[in-house]
Write an enzyme that holds these catalytic residues in place. Structure first.
Site, PDB file in Angstrom:
ATOM      1  N   CYS A 110     -19.687 -80.911 -46.376  1.00 54.36           N
ATOM      2  CA  CYS A 110     -18.522 -80.560 -46.822  1.00 54.36           C
ATOM      3  C   CYS A 110     -17.593 -81.731 -46.095  1.00 54.36           C
ATOM      4  CB  CYS A 110     -18.023 -79.285 -46.439  1.00 54.36           C
ATOM      5  SG  CYS A 110     -16.404 -78.935 -46.657  1.00 54.36           S
TER       6      CYS A 110
ATOM      7  N   CYS B  79     -14.450 -80.084 -44.253  1.00 51.08           N
ATOM      8  CA  CYS B  79     -15.187 -79.417 -43.085  1.00 51.08           C
ATOM      9  C   CYS B  79     -14.898 -80.456 -41.913  1.00 51.08           C
ATOM     10  CB  CYS B  79     -16.388 -78.805 -43.329  1.00 51.08           C
ATOM     11  SG  CYS B  79     -16.269 -77.380 -44.575  1.00 51.08           S
TER      12      CYS B  79
END
Length: 145
Positions: free
Chosen positions: A67, A70
């Site tokens: 991600c 993230c």
């Protein structure tokens, strides 16, 4: 007054007097620091124990290595952890490794921040955020408690 803190290294629950939080208390079982200004990578078993036993706010970042947002938020999450220690603790759960977290916590997208306190989920914040927003989010719920 004292706090119950789950050691994010070994999972033992420790009782720490409130006035000793800033004195770098250590786990009575493994010796790890309990209220240090850093983010801990934890598994869901440790999280389940901490979310029910801890009296200090615990902010958990549910994330995955694939991600991009993230990974971009990780340094900001670390900054917020340093700013709020020892009055709040920060942890990360890798949802790729701990797939049960998605179902247990109803995760529909990452990054997702969930704030736990006193045995319950207090609030959620979705999406990548700068440190200042993360700090404000935690502080707003610390003041309300």
């Amino acid at each position: 007054m004292s706090h119950h803190l789950t050691c994010l290294s070994c999972g033992s629950v420790n009782r720490v007097p409130a006035e000793r939080l800033s004195a770098h208390p250590k786990c009575g079982t493994c010796g790890a620091k309990l209220a240090e200004p850093r983010v801990h990578d934890i598994d869901t078993a440790t999280l389940r124990k901490a979310e029910t036993k801890d009296t200090l706010p615990l902010l958990v970042d549910f994330w995955a290595p694939w991600c991009g947002p993230c990974r971009m938020m990780a340094p900001e999450f670390e900054k917020a952890a340093r700013a709020l220690a020892p009055n709040a603790r920060f942890a990360k759960v890798n949802t790729q490794i701990h797939g049960d977290a998605s179902q247990r916590y109803g995760i529909r997208g990452i990054p997702l921040l969930i704030l736990f306190r006193g045995g319950q989920e207090v609030a959620r914040l979705t999406g990548a955020r700068p440190a200042a927003e993360i700090e404000a989010f935690v502080r707003s719920h610390m003041a309300a408690a």
